[in-house]
Structures are given as C-alpha cells and as structure tokens.
Design a protein around this motif. Structure first.
Motif, PDB file in Angstrom:
ATOM      1  N   ILE A 142     -37.746 -40.209 -41.268  1.00 29.38           N
ATOM      2  CA  ILE A 142     -36.327 -40.351 -40.961  1.00 29.38           C
ATOM      3  C   ILE A 142     -35.587 -39.068 -41.324  1.00 29.38           C
ATOM      4  O   ILE A 142     -35.694 -38.574 -42.457  1.00 29.38           O
ATOM      5  CB  ILE A 142     -35.697 -41.525 -41.742  1.00 29.38           C
ATOM      6  CG1 ILE A 142     -36.426 -42.836 -41.428  1.00 29.38           C
ATOM      7  CG2 ILE A 142     -34.213 -41.633 -41.436  1.00 29.38           C
ATOM      8  CD1 ILE A 142     -36.300 -43.300 -39.989  1.00 29.38           C
ATOM      9  N   HIS A 143     -34.835 -38.525 -40.378  1.00 32.18           N
ATOM     10  CA  HIS A 143     -34.017 -37.345 -40.609  1.00 32.18           C
ATOM     11  C   HIS A 143     -32.567 -37.786 -40.779  1.00 32.18           C
ATOM     12  O   HIS A 143     -32.033 -38.552 -39.967  1.00 32.18           O
ATOM     13  CB  HIS A 143     -34.151 -36.363 -39.446  1.00 32.18           C
ATOM     14  CG  HIS A 143     -35.503 -35.727 -39.373  1.00 32.18           C
ATOM     15  ND1 HIS A 143     -35.684 -34.363 -39.363  1.00 32.18           N
ATOM     16  CD2 HIS A 143     -36.753 -36.281 -39.336  1.00 32.18           C
ATOM     17  CE1 HIS A 143     -36.983 -34.097 -39.312  1.00 32.18           C
ATOM     18  NE2 HIS A 143     -37.652 -35.250 -39.280  1.00 32.18           N
ATOM     19  N   MET A 144     -31.932 -37.279 -41.852  1.00 32.89           N
ATOM     20  CA  MET A 144     -30.595 -37.722 -42.232  1.00 32.89           C
ATOM     21  C   MET A 144     -29.796 -36.532 -42.735  1.00 32.89           C
ATOM     22  O   MET A 144     -30.307 -35.731 -43.542  1.00 32.89           O
ATOM     23  CB  MET A 144     -30.706 -38.807 -43.318  1.00 32.89           C
ATOM     24  CG  MET A 144     -29.440 -39.543 -43.651  1.00 32.89           C
ATOM     25  SD  MET A 144     -29.809 -40.922 -44.779  1.00 32.89           S
ATOM     26  CE  MET A 144     -28.208 -41.736 -44.864  1.00 32.89           C
ATOM     27  N   GLY A 145     -28.560 -36.385 -42.270  1.00 32.94           N
ATOM     28  CA  GLY A 145     -27.725 -35.295 -42.718  1.00 32.94           C
ATOM     29  C   GLY A 145     -27.481 -35.352 -44.213  1.00 32.94           C
ATOM     30  O   GLY A 145     -27.334 -36.429 -44.799  1.00 32.94           O
ATOM     31  N   ALA A 146     -27.415 -34.171 -44.849  1.00 28.82           N
ATOM     32  CA  ALA A 146     -27.245 -34.113 -46.297  1.00 28.82           C
ATOM     33  C   ALA A 146     -25.957 -34.781 -46.752  1.00 28.82           C
ATOM     34  O   ALA A 146     -25.923 -35.408 -47.815  1.00 28.82           O
ATOM     35  CB  ALA A 146     -27.273 -32.653 -46.750  1.00 28.82           C
ATOM     36  N   VAL A 147     -24.898 -34.671 -45.938  1.00 27.99           N
ATOM     37  CA  VAL A 147     -23.632 -35.330 -46.285  1.00 27.99           C
ATOM     38  C   VAL A 147     -23.827 -36.840 -46.336  1.00 27.99           C
ATOM     39  O   VAL A 147     -23.347 -37.523 -47.252  1.00 27.99           O
ATOM     40  CB  VAL A 147     -22.536 -34.954 -45.267  1.00 27.99           C
ATOM     41  CG1 VAL A 147     -21.292 -35.823 -45.465  1.00 27.99           C
ATOM     42  CG2 VAL A 147     -22.173 -33.480 -45.400  1.00 27.99           C
ATOM     43  N   ASP A 148     -24.555 -37.373 -45.347  1.00 28.63           N
ATOM     44  CA  ASP A 148     -24.766 -38.818 -45.286  1.00 28.63           C
ATOM     45  C   ASP A 148     -25.715 -39.295 -46.371  1.00 28.63           C
ATOM     46  O   ASP A 148     -25.582 -40.416 -46.887  1.00 28.63           O
ATOM     47  CB  ASP A 148     -25.291 -39.216 -43.904  1.00 28.63           C
ATOM     48  CG  ASP A 148     -24.291 -38.929 -42.798  1.00 28.63           C
ATOM     49  OD1 ASP A 148     -23.081 -38.972 -43.092  1.00 28.63           O
ATOM     50  OD2 ASP A 148     -24.705 -38.661 -41.665  1.00 28.63           O
ATOM     51  N   GLY A 173     -23.017 -29.284 -39.558  1.00 27.82           N
ATOM     52  CA  GLY A 173     -22.147 -30.222 -40.262  1.00 27.82           C
ATOM     53  C   GLY A 173     -22.885 -31.162 -41.182  1.00 27.82           C
ATOM     54  O   GLY A 173     -22.262 -31.931 -41.905  1.00 27.82           O
ATOM     55  N   ARG A 174     -24.229 -31.134 -41.125  1.00 35.55           N
ATOM     56  CA  ARG A 174     -25.085 -31.926 -42.015  1.00 35.55           C
ATOM     57  C   ARG A 174     -24.827 -33.430 -41.904  1.00 35.55           C
ATOM     58  O   ARG A 174     -24.885 -34.153 -42.881  1.00 35.55           O
ATOM     59  CB  ARG A 174     -24.921 -31.461 -43.465  1.00 35.55           C
ATOM     60  CG  ARG A 174     -25.228 -29.997 -43.688  1.00 35.55           C
ATOM     61  CD  ARG A 174     -25.179 -29.617 -45.160  1.00 35.55           C
ATOM     62  NE  ARG A 174     -23.871 -29.912 -45.741  1.00 35.55           N
ATOM     63  CZ  ARG A 174     -23.666 -30.145 -47.037  1.00 35.55           C
ATOM     64  NH1 ARG A 174     -24.687 -30.165 -47.878  1.00 35.55           N
ATOM     65  NH2 ARG A 174     -22.453 -30.369 -47.491  1.00 35.55           N
ATOM     66  N   THR A 175     -24.534 -33.882 -40.652  1.00 32.01           N
ATOM     67  CA  THR A 175     -24.322 -35.308 -40.421  1.00 32.01           C
ATOM     68  C   THR A 175     -25.202 -35.770 -39.254  1.00 32.01           C
ATOM     69  O   THR A 175     -26.299 -35.241 -39.047  1.00 32.01           O
ATOM     70  CB  THR A 175     -22.833 -35.621 -40.185  1.00 32.01           C
ATOM     71  OG1 THR A 175     -22.339 -34.843 -39.076  1.00 32.01           O
ATOM     72  CG2 THR A 175     -21.994 -35.299 -41.416  1.00 32.01           C
ATOM     73  N   LEU A 176     -24.738 -36.754 -38.481  1.00 33.23           N
ATOM     74  CA  LEU A 176     -25.606 -37.452 -37.532  1.00 33.23           C
ATOM     75  C   LEU A 176     -26.102 -36.559 -36.402  1.00 33.23           C
ATOM     76  O   LEU A 176     -27.272 -36.617 -36.029  1.00 33.23           O
ATOM     77  CB  LEU A 176     -24.865 -38.668 -36.972  1.00 33.23           C
ATOM     78  CG  LEU A 176     -25.638 -39.576 -36.024  1.00 33.23           C
ATOM     79  CD1 LEU A 176     -26.922 -40.085 -36.676  1.00 33.23           C
ATOM     80  CD2 LEU A 176     -24.765 -40.758 -35.606  1.00 33.23           C
ATOM     81  N   HIS A 308     -15.749 -36.255 -37.653  1.00 34.29           N
ATOM     82  CA  HIS A 308     -15.573 -36.912 -38.945  1.00 34.29           C
ATOM     83  C   HIS A 308     -15.268 -38.385 -38.725  1.00 34.29           C
ATOM     84  O   HIS A 308     -14.540 -38.757 -37.808  1.00 34.29           O
ATOM     85  CB  HIS A 308     -14.402 -36.292 -39.709  1.00 34.29           C
ATOM     86  CG  HIS A 308     -13.870 -37.195 -40.790  1.00 34.29           C
ATOM     87  ND1 HIS A 308     -14.484 -37.333 -42.022  1.00 34.29           N
ATOM     88  CD2 HIS A 308     -12.823 -38.073 -40.790  1.00 34.29           C
ATOM     89  CE1 HIS A 308     -13.818 -38.224 -42.741  1.00 34.29           C
ATOM     90  NE2 HIS A 308     -12.806 -38.684 -42.026  1.00 34.29           N
ATOM     91  N   SER A 309     -15.809 -39.211 -39.592  1.00 36.07           N
ATOM     92  CA  SER A 309     -15.402 -40.611 -39.722  1.00 36.07           C
ATOM     93  C   SER A 309     -15.715 -41.047 -41.137  1.00 36.07           C
ATOM     94  O   SER A 309     -16.681 -40.572 -41.749  1.00 36.07           O
ATOM     95  CB  SER A 309     -16.131 -41.509 -38.728  1.00 36.07           C
ATOM     96  OG  SER A 309     -15.879 -42.878 -39.033  1.00 36.07           O
ATOM     97  N   ILE A 310     -14.932 -41.953 -41.643  1.00 34.37           N
ATOM     98  CA  ILE A 310     -15.228 -42.559 -42.944  1.00 34.37           C
ATOM     99  C   ILE A 310     -16.539 -43.329 -42.892  1.00 34.37           C
ATOM    100  O   ILE A 310     -17.171 -43.559 -43.913  1.00 34.37           O
ATOM    101  CB  ILE A 310     -14.057 -43.486 -43.358  1.00 34.37           C
ATOM    102  CG1 ILE A 310     -14.127 -43.795 -44.846  1.00 34.37           C
ATOM    103  CG2 ILE A 310     -14.019 -44.747 -42.511  1.00 34.37           C
ATOM    104  CD1 ILE A 310     -12.903 -44.524 -45.354  1.00 34.37           C
ATOM    105  N   ALA A 311     -16.980 -43.690 -41.678  1.00 36.40           N
ATOM    106  CA  ALA A 311     -18.214 -44.448 -41.473  1.00 36.40           C
ATOM    107  C   ALA A 311     -19.306 -43.516 -40.948  1.00 36.40           C
ATOM    108  O   ALA A 311     -19.205 -42.996 -39.837  1.00 36.40           O
ATOM    109  CB  ALA A 311     -17.975 -45.588 -40.485  1.00 36.40           C
ATOM    110  N   SER A 312     -20.344 -43.331 -41.733  1.00 33.24           N
ATOM    111  CA  SER A 312     -21.387 -42.361 -41.377  1.00 33.24           C
ATOM    112  C   SER A 312     -22.137 -42.722 -40.106  1.00 33.24           C
ATOM    113  O   SER A 312     -22.689 -41.848 -39.442  1.00 33.24           O
ATOM    114  CB  SER A 312     -22.384 -42.233 -42.535  1.00 33.24           C
ATOM    115  OG  SER A 312     -21.766 -41.753 -43.704  1.00 33.24           O
ATOM    116  N   GLY A 313     -22.170 -43.998 -39.749  1.00 33.71           N
ATOM    117  CA  GLY A 313     -22.947 -44.424 -38.586  1.00 33.71           C
ATOM    118  C   GLY A 313     -22.293 -44.148 -37.261  1.00 33.71           C
ATOM    119  O   GLY A 313     -22.924 -44.314 -36.215  1.00 33.71           O
ATOM    120  N   ILE A 314     -21.023 -43.713 -37.258  1.00 34.84           N
ATOM    121  CA  ILE A 314     -20.339 -43.483 -35.977  1.00 34.84           C
ATOM    122  C   ILE A 314     -19.666 -42.119 -35.913  1.00 34.84           C
ATOM    123  O   ILE A 314     -18.803 -41.894 -35.063  1.00 34.84           O
ATOM    124  CB  ILE A 314     -19.334 -44.614 -35.649  1.00 34.84           C
ATOM    125  CG1 ILE A 314     -18.370 -44.865 -36.803  1.00 34.84           C
ATOM    126  CG2 ILE A 314     -20.079 -45.903 -35.310  1.00 34.84           C
ATOM    127  CD1 ILE A 314     -17.337 -45.959 -36.478  1.00 34.84           C
TER     128      ILE A 314
END
Length: 403
Positions: A142-148, A173-176, A308-314
């Motif tokens: 599983i690959h996941m951004g460092a922020v998440d 951006g180290r996210t999705l 950006h979102s407060i919710a990492s999944g979206i």
C-alpha cells in the motif's frame, strides 16, 4: 450490472468512455496488462461461480446487507425530510471499501497474481485491501502519502498488522494523488506479478466500471430497503465524492428513476479561492489524469493542482469519469461542503445519534443538514454513511479542542 450489459447513457462504451470522459490513455508498456484486467473482469462478471463466491463473502464475511437506518433524532433536530443513513460504516473494516476490495482480490487470485498493490488516502481502502489479501492469500503493498500517514496513523498500524507493506510517499503534496503515482510506478515495473487494485471509480478502463459494479450492492440494497420501510423510493440521495466510489455505489441503482434527485458533495476545504480545496466537479476542467479523461483541477500547463480536504480520502484533484459524465448530462448535481461544515456535521451526528462518522461521510451529512429543513416532512433523504470515524477522532479532537 456489469461492463458487458447492454450500452446505455449510464454505461461505458466498448472503449471505456462515458460520453467524452473515461477511456484508457496508457503508456505502451501498460496497454496489455490493463487489457488483461479488462478481459479477466469481463469473464469473471459472467461466471456464476465467481459471483457466488463474492456474494457469499459479502454476506458471511462483510456482514451484508448493511443497515438502512432511520435517523429519527437527527430528523427531529433538523425538521423537514426524513433522513435515512446507509450504514456502510458497519461493514467489516468499517467502510464501503471492502465491497470492491474483495472483488479485486478474488479477481487477482483468478488471474494468477501473487501480489496486490494500491494507493490509499484515509487508509480505509488500504485496510480493506490488506484484509482481503490476507483472506485470499496474497501479498499486499500500500502506497500512502506522508501527510496522510501522519493523520491516519491507526489505519497504518492496521495495515501493518494485516501483513501489508506500507510505503510512505514523500514526493509533491505527499497525499492521495502522489500515492497513486507511486503505486502505479511500482506496478508498471512488474505487471505480471502485481494486480493494481484501484481504490475508487477512477483510472483507465475497466476500473471505473469494475469498481462501480462491485460497489453497486450498496444501492441495490438501499432501494429494496427503502421500499420495504416506506413503500416508495427516496426523494433525494446524497453521498460524498472524491474519486467517487461510495457515491456511485449508492447512485447506480437509482439512475434511471427520474423522480429521485441525486446529489454528490465534494470538499470546498478552506474556501474555493486558492488551492485549499478539492472541488473538482465545481472548478475542474476536462483533462487527463491516471489514464482517464475526466474533470481535473489543473494549472495552465495541464498539471494537477495542489488540493486540500480535512478528509484524507477525498483530497484528489480528479474524479471518476462517470461522475463527470453524469454532471454533463444533468443527471447528478454536485455541491460542496467546507471543512468547518464537515466538522459541525461530524459532531452533530455523533451527539444526536451516537454514530461517529468518517470525515469523508461527514461531507454528505453537511449537505443533508442544509437540505433537510427545506423539504416537506414526507420527503425522504438517503445519505451514504460510507465509513466510521474511529480513524478521525484524534484529529477531530485536536481541531475542536477536546482534551
């Protein structure tokens, strides 16, 4: 419904296009591996044994059908329409993601793959895929951004406990979006070994159709459940939209019912000015992303914009191509909810119903809170509660000042 059903305005054509959106725009070395997935899925979708195995796991392992819950306290608090919640948070692993992860893991096994690889944002897809891989005997990466990873540490631990290798993505951006890029890079290096298990209705054909089909159990159940409970179809469906899998799962069974209004809710984050949002349907323009033509938040050079979102999944700069098509033909409307509205919705449901929702799902709830009081008391809203908020409680507590 499967990708082999008769074409309609709500289905992709043979090339994987929903109107102008979709397709499979791939580098030459990925054309055949992805075509192999399409062929394997078409065969599996017509194989009664494969379908029976999947349905048995959904019932006996996931715990389907999930509950369609009348939120009486929330309904009374808001006035207006009756609010029902499709409780995908009650599934094994705590979200809707397990529905398609089981399908993808079974398909990978059928194809003779030894490993599954995927991206994750909030970690729910990663947990679900690691769970499915453990069940059927596959390795999982599983690959996941460092922020998440920092925001969603409990899910990182769950994936590791389930035996998955979690790769921290430090680029961009180290996210999705970066997680998707990273996972695709590894997959491209060994497609004979890996099955790429995309976590939403995005990517090249056949993934938007395949993931939708695996998720369509949500809408089929909700349709039967609301007819049993109320004797009629709902007036409105509401679901959060990032890539869009939980939304397509609910929406699909109702697309041909013109009396049912359908609303997708995406993140306006900290505001639509600047880049502190992920409002792809609202502000995006047609472009290419991750092997598909869809709506994309992009700069003047066609590169994906920061989101950006407060919710990492979206927090994703694109959206599933079927969503872009459904907006274009006027069948689904897309609105936004801000970080602040989402936090308020999270707290209201928790305190009124004793249900802690995921921040992703709370975007849908934020719109329900605005919509319900404007509708008559005999109207019915179904909102997809796509996941539970256990993963979010520490982050929310910090944001709202709870010790």
């Amino acid at each position: 419904m499967t990708i082999t059903d008769a074409p309609s305005v709500y289905r992709a054509d043979e090339s994987g296009h929903f109107g102008e959106f979709g397709g499979a725009e791939l580098p030459p070395f990925l054309v055949e591996p992805i075509a192999e997935v399409a062929r394997a899925y078409e065969e599996a979708s017509q194989d009664p044994e494969f379908q029976a195995q999947l349905q048995a796991l959904l019932a006996r392992y996931v715990g389907r059908p999930s509950l369609l819950y009348f939120a009486e306290n929330l309904t009374n608090e808001l006035g207006g329409a009756k609010i029902y919640l499709k409780r995908e948070d009650l599934n094994h692993t705590g979200a809707h993601k397990i529905n398609h992860c089981l399908g993808e893991a079974l398909l990978a096994k059928r194809m003779g793959k030894t490993k599954v690889i995927a991206e994750t944002g909030a970690g729910q897809h990663g947990v679900a895929l690691a769970t499915a891989a453990a069940l059927v005997g596959l390795e999982c990466e599983i690959h996941m951004g460092a922020v998440d990873i920092e925001k969603q540490h409990p899910n990182v631990v769950r994936m590791q406990l389930l035996g998955a290798k979690v790769v921290s993505v430090e680029e961009g951006g180290r996210t999705l979006k970066e997680a998707v890029d990273s996972a695709f890079g590894v997959y491209a290096s060994a497609p004979d070994e890996y099955f790429f298990a995309i976590g939403s209705v995005v990517g090249p054909h056949p993934y938007p159709s395949m993931v939708r089909d695996f998720q369509s159990v949500v809408g089929r159940e909700a349709r039967a459940q609301i007819l049993e409970a109320e004797g009629k179809l709902p007036d409105v469906l509401v679901a959060a939209v990032g890539g869009g899998s939980n939304a397509m799962g609910l929406f699909d069974a109702f697309l041909e019912d013109e009396s049912v209004r359908i609303v997708g809710v995406e993140p306006s984050g900290e505001g639509l000015e600047g880049d502190r949002h992920a409002a792809t349907m609202t502000l995006g323009t047609p472009g290419m992303l991750h092997g598909m033509k869809t709506k994309v938040l992009q700069d003047e050079n066609g590169e994906p914009s920061p989101v950006h979102s407060i919710a990492s999944g979206i927090d994703y700069p694109g959206v599933g191509p079927q969503h872009a098509h459904l907006e274009q033909i006027g069948r689904v409307e897309y609105v936004t909810a801000s970080d602040a509205e989402t936090l308020d919705a999270f707290q209201l449901l928790t305190r009124k119903e004793g249900i802690i929702p995921a921040l992703e799902s709370s975007h849908a709830l934020a719109h329900v809170i605005k919509l319900a009081p404007t509708l008559p008391k005999d109207a019915i809203i179904i909102a997809n509660l796509s996941g539970r908020g256990d993963k979010d409680v520490d982050f929310v507590a910090e944001r709202i000042g709870v010790a």
